[in-house]
Motif scaffolding. Sequence first.
Motif, PDB file in Angstrom:
ATOM      1  N   ALA A  29      20.172  11.212 -17.987  1.00  0.00           N
ATOM      2  CA  ALA A  29      21.066  10.125 -17.583  1.00  0.00           C
ATOM      3  C   ALA A  29      21.853  10.529 -16.345  1.00  0.00           C
ATOM      4  O   ALA A  29      22.015   9.730 -15.406  1.00  0.00           O
ATOM      5  CB  ALA A  29      22.012   9.783 -18.737  1.00  0.00           C
ATOM      6  N   GLU A  30      22.292  11.760 -16.351  1.00  0.00           N
ATOM      7  CA  GLU A  30      23.078  12.240 -15.212  1.00  0.00           C
ATOM      8  C   GLU A  30      22.229  12.258 -13.935  1.00  0.00           C
ATOM      9  O   GLU A  30      22.707  11.875 -12.861  1.00  0.00           O
ATOM     10  CB  GLU A  30      23.594  13.652 -15.530  1.00  0.00           C
ATOM     11  N   VAL A  50      24.049   2.027 -13.845  1.00  0.00           N
ATOM     12  CA  VAL A  50      24.947   3.187 -13.916  1.00  0.00           C
ATOM     13  C   VAL A  50      25.922   3.030 -15.085  1.00  0.00           C
ATOM     14  O   VAL A  50      26.159   3.979 -15.860  1.00  0.00           O
ATOM     15  CB  VAL A  50      25.709   3.374 -12.581  1.00  0.00           C
ATOM     16  N   LEU A 107      24.105   3.762 -18.225  1.00  0.00           N
ATOM     17  CA  LEU A 107      23.862   5.206 -18.401  1.00  0.00           C
ATOM     18  C   LEU A 107      25.153   5.942 -18.778  1.00  0.00           C
ATOM     19  O   LEU A 107      25.150   6.826 -19.637  1.00  0.00           O
ATOM     20  CB  LEU A 107      23.273   5.813 -17.126  1.00  0.00           C
ATOM     21  N   ARG A 108      26.236   5.573 -18.152  1.00  0.00           N
ATOM     22  CA  ARG A 108      27.526   6.172 -18.487  1.00  0.00           C
ATOM     23  C   ARG A 108      27.894   5.884 -19.952  1.00  0.00           C
ATOM     24  O   ARG A 108      28.426   6.741 -20.658  1.00  0.00           O
ATOM     25  CB  ARG A 108      28.629   5.631 -17.569  1.00  0.00           C
ATOM     26  N   GLN A 136      24.298  23.155 -14.544  1.00  0.00           N
ATOM     27  CA  GLN A 136      23.539  22.864 -13.319  1.00  0.00           C
ATOM     28  C   GLN A 136      24.477  22.669 -12.131  1.00  0.00           C
ATOM     29  O   GLN A 136      24.225  23.163 -11.041  1.00  0.00           O
ATOM     30  CB  GLN A 136      22.702  21.590 -13.523  1.00  0.00           C
ATOM     31  N   ILE A 164      24.526  21.520 -20.265  1.00  0.00           N
ATOM     32  CA  ILE A 164      23.420  21.754 -19.313  1.00  0.00           C
ATOM     33  C   ILE A 164      23.805  21.201 -17.944  1.00  0.00           C
ATOM     34  O   ILE A 164      23.627  21.861 -16.916  1.00  0.00           O
ATOM     35  CB  ILE A 164      22.108  21.093 -19.817  1.00  0.00           C
ATOM     36  N   VAL A 165      24.352  19.984 -17.953  1.00  0.00           N
ATOM     37  CA  VAL A 165      24.733  19.332 -16.696  1.00  0.00           C
ATOM     38  C   VAL A 165      25.808  20.147 -15.990  1.00  0.00           C
ATOM     39  O   VAL A 165      25.725  20.404 -14.790  1.00  0.00           O
ATOM     40  CB  VAL A 165      25.219  17.890 -16.983  1.00  0.00           C
ATOM     41  N   VAL A 167      27.635  18.717 -25.281  1.00  0.00           N
ATOM     42  CA  VAL A 167      26.357  18.076 -24.968  1.00  0.00           C
ATOM     43  C   VAL A 167      26.144  18.035 -23.449  1.00  0.00           C
ATOM     44  O   VAL A 167      25.011  17.957 -22.970  1.00  0.00           O
ATOM     45  CB  VAL A 167      26.301  16.658 -25.604  1.00  0.00           C
ATOM     46  N   PHE A 227      21.272  13.564 -22.072  1.00  0.00           N
ATOM     47  CA  PHE A 227      22.484  13.494 -21.242  1.00  0.00           C
ATOM     48  C   PHE A 227      22.160  13.928 -19.810  1.00  0.00           C
ATOM     49  O   PHE A 227      22.577  13.286 -18.837  1.00  0.00           O
ATOM     50  CB  PHE A 227      23.554  14.402 -21.831  1.00  0.00           C
ATOM     51  N   ALA A 228      21.367  14.972 -19.696  1.00  0.00           N
ATOM     52  CA  ALA A 228      21.016  15.487 -18.362  1.00  0.00           C
ATOM     53  C   ALA A 228      20.163  14.476 -17.602  1.00  0.00           C
ATOM     54  O   ALA A 228      20.354  14.268 -16.401  1.00  0.00           O
ATOM     55  CB  ALA A 228      20.282  16.818 -18.512  1.00  0.00           C
ATOM     56  N   LEU A 230      26.791   9.830 -26.407  1.00  0.00           N
ATOM     57  CA  LEU A 230      26.292  11.181 -26.721  1.00  0.00           C
ATOM     58  C   LEU A 230      27.465  12.150 -26.904  1.00  0.00           C
ATOM     59  O   LEU A 230      27.461  12.985 -27.814  1.00  0.00           O
ATOM     60  CB  LEU A 230      25.368  11.684 -25.600  1.00  0.00           C
ATOM     61  N   GLU A 247      19.701  10.334 -13.296  1.00  0.00           N
ATOM     62  CA  GLU A 247      19.500   8.938 -12.867  1.00  0.00           C
ATOM     63  C   GLU A 247      20.735   8.413 -12.156  1.00  0.00           C
ATOM     64  O   GLU A 247      20.646   7.758 -11.110  1.00  0.00           O
ATOM     65  CB  GLU A 247      19.195   8.067 -14.086  1.00  0.00           C
ATOM     66  N   ILE A 248      21.869   8.706 -12.738  1.00  0.00           N
ATOM     67  CA  ILE A 248      23.119   8.247 -12.123  1.00  0.00           C
ATOM     68  C   ILE A 248      23.284   8.874 -10.742  1.00  0.00           C
ATOM     69  O   ILE A 248      23.651   8.202  -9.781  1.00  0.00           O
ATOM     70  CB  ILE A 248      24.319   8.599 -13.040  1.00  0.00           C
ATOM     71  N   GLU A 297      25.781   5.376 -22.329  1.00  0.00           N
ATOM     72  CA  GLU A 297      24.915   6.223 -23.172  1.00  0.00           C
ATOM     73  C   GLU A 297      25.469   7.646 -23.240  1.00  0.00           C
ATOM     74  O   GLU A 297      25.494   8.277 -24.304  1.00  0.00           O
ATOM     75  CB  GLU A 297      23.497   6.239 -22.598  1.00  0.00           C
ATOM     76  N   GLN A 298      25.914   8.139 -22.077  1.00  0.00           N
ATOM     77  CA  GLN A 298      26.472   9.505 -22.048  1.00  0.00           C
ATOM     78  C   GLN A 298      27.740   9.595 -22.915  1.00  0.00           C
ATOM     79  O   GLN A 298      27.952  10.577 -23.626  1.00  0.00           O
ATOM     80  CB  GLN A 298      26.804   9.906 -20.610  1.00  0.00           C
TER      81      GLN A 298
END
Lengths: 769, 188
Positions: free
Chosen positions: A722-723, B138, B141-142, B163, B159-160, B156, A719-720, B148, A725-726, B144-145
């Motif tokens: 992907a974030e 994008v 990826l979104r 950060q 972490i993001v 999940v 997930f991180a 998840l 990259e986005i 995929e997120q």
Amino acid sequence: MADALDQAAETAEEQKDMPATEKDGGAVSASENSAEASNSDDLENISPLAEKPEMPETAETQKPSPPPTEPEPKPEVAAPPKAKVKSKNIPMPDRNEDAPPLDAAEHPPVTVNGRYVVYPSMALKELNSPQAMAYAAEDRREPGRQVFALVCKPGLPTRTHLMRELKGQRIGGLLLMIDFGPVFWHAIDQTTIVVIYERPLGGRFVSSFGDSPPRVNEYELGRLIVDPVAQAVSELTSMDFAHRAIRLDNLFFIDKEKTELVLGECVTAPPGYDQPLIYEPIERAYAMPAGRGEGMSYDDMYALGITAIFALLGFNPVAKYADDELLAGKAEYGSYQCMCGNERIPLPLIEPLRGLLSDEEFERWNTEALENWLNGQKKTPIQRRPAPKPKTAFKFGGRDIRTSRAIAHAFSKNVKEAVKIIKNGKLEQWLRSSLGDSDLADSVAGAITIAKVHESSPDGSDDVLVSKVCMRLDPHGPIRYKNFSFQPDGFGAAMAMEYLRTGNFQLPAEILARDLVSYWVACQENRTPDVNVLEKTYQTLRGFARIAEMGYGMERCLYELNTNLPCQSELLRSAYVGHVDDFLTAIDEVADKVDTHDRPMDKHIAAYIATHFKHDITPHLKAISDSREETSLIGILSLYALMQWRAKTPTLFGLSSWLGGLLSPAIGTYHSRTTRRRIETEIPSLVRQGSLPELFDLIDNAERRQIDAADFEEAQIAFAHAETEIDSVIGEGVDQEKLALQSGEKATAIMALVLSMLATTVIIFVQSV
Amino acid sequence: MTDQSQRMQDLTPDQQRQRGRSYLTWVLLLLAFFAVIAGATLILIIIGMLPTIVAFIIDRSKGKTASICVGSINFIGVFPYILSLWSQFDQLDSAMAMVGDIFTLLVMYSAAAFGWLLFLTLPSIISSFVIVLQQRKVAQLRGEQKDLIEEWGEDVAAIVEMQKLEAQEQHMEHGMEGMHEVDLEPRF
């Protein structure tokens, strides 16, 4: 009818007709005998409660006593049914003989342990105990056997450990207890203990006399009462138990001919609980009924002495005195003088009665001494040591008090006034100057100083100060705190009764917090091993009481001290859990009757299991106490799974279903929704198996948890990434168009380079051709 | 290229100036070397690729992409004449003749102009494609997120989130530090 009874009745008639001075040639009044024996002229010592001007302490001279038929109400909090006074003012506990009968249609027969059929519609009121109703019963295996059932009051701390010991064991002089077991009793809509006893064919001793006084002459007393009771006490002592319910109305004729007396039951209430105050030794009589303590054979001997006096005289010689006056009289003059001082006691009975009613335990006659007496051997007469006489009486509450014991008792009844007198130094002064006991005065002064030091804390409260001073004044007496008085060995039963009465542990908790038992121990002159064990036990209890987690607290103290008390959980109200092995079955059965949104766990259940389950469950209790719901639920499941696995209980469908329905938060501890869905799908099949260990394994499988945790970590990293990259494409501060244009420029440059290379190659090729 | 420019950016202005002088020295040395061994070819290249030299001077794009583009196409126009020059005996005269021929210069400079044309038109077309591609990426990826989160729950993204929170805190702290510094600066 037995010869003994005829003889007793005859004797009674003769004595009724005869003037006191002409009664029985061999009998002299105790006062006369005392005078002869001790060659003393001190009449005060001889007949203490006689209506004489020399007796200012007895309220007889101070205030009128209430009529004997209406004893003064007792202030004790957990009092048993008030003693009724029957048969010539002999106090007897109320046996609920006026209870209405039960309808046979609504109350069908019930079975105890699959063998004894009890008929609720066939009450045997004459065999009622104060805390248990008697009903007709039948032995299925031996239909002709004469038995009856005693149905205990639910919730009362019965003496189940004694029941186990006595079950089926024939003890001379004791009614045979055949069996016992829990039974659901429709009349109270609860499960309670039913005890099966051999039926005494001759009925109750006191009932055999009809309206006449229950009297036995001195020749028959030994054989009829003293011998069987002593035999029973002796055998119970060898089993390390005391009967603690020896009284005149608890004697039964076992045979139809009424020749043989036996002691009745002693298991349906806490020790000494139903005893009228007069039957208890002074130090236990001062305690509230539930706090009188387990006691020892000495206490039974004392009760036997009182029983013998009643049987001999046929009436209560001190009936006209209120309880407090009686206790004050006993404290000042001694029990024997108080009871028999003004009565004519046959000469041969003076020594045994004096021995049995000795107020010093070490002097009191034991069963051996009694047997020797029955066999005609003589024992050295006991020299009575009266309480130290003060120069002047201590004035308190409008009364003149002459013993420190009586002062302690009076103080405990009126804390407000007591504090004033203690703090203004009057008590200390009286102890020093009038009683001449400077050590006691110093200890009281010490207690006052300590209270001053802790003035702002609960340890320095007035109640604590009075309690401590009472302990100094009466070191062998009970611990008295805010109308809660108990002998240390009776704290468990007293606490149980307090909880059953008020629904909280306020007073027992305060007593533990103030460490009053340690103070009581410190007041004892002789630190016997028993006292040391007691102190250690209370230190452990204080430790439990301080922990505010499941499985500890005052509930834990309750079950540690009352190991036979059934689990008091509200969830198990209709069930009876007398043994930890029965717990799972009981809670499984109630699963259909309770709101299954509640947890199958509360403070009582946790404390009960912690006390009785022999394996270490500390981690489980820690988990159950956790503030997170999921951890707590997993803790409950793991504990019950462990119990089912250890006890090898086959199936628990109700409990499995109950717990299964509550496990959503626990399932939620898995991160993966797929795993959660799989667990949720599997739960119903495991519930149908009724297996808690398997359910626990499904919910808290270590391998599955590890995989889930690892996969979750990977997912977090993905997930991180992907974030990131986005962010690189459309993140904050990124000009997407500019970047795209730069990319286009780069691509164009590369294309131009490639084109250039191709063109030069082609040119070279063309030129060379 | 990016790393290099980054490194350049990291240098102080004095260091950058010193390094520029060093490059110029090397270029002059190389030119002198080529002037000795292939003077005619060098004259032809310098004259023929003048648009490229101009493009290089005026090019402010990252990585000098305009210069590369113009230079590459310009070279296609120059290269046939270089080959022709190499086949001549008197190279210097031939080179002078070539640079004096208007047609030859027209071919060379037209090639450069075509290079410019390419650079001015193609990047915007390519960037449009790139933007579409990036948007698709994008979205992917979104997606995929989202998958998840559906499988593992909101945690999940812990972490993001952490950060971001840290970055925010850092930003706030530095902001405050800046404010302090501003406040502490003596004002005259």
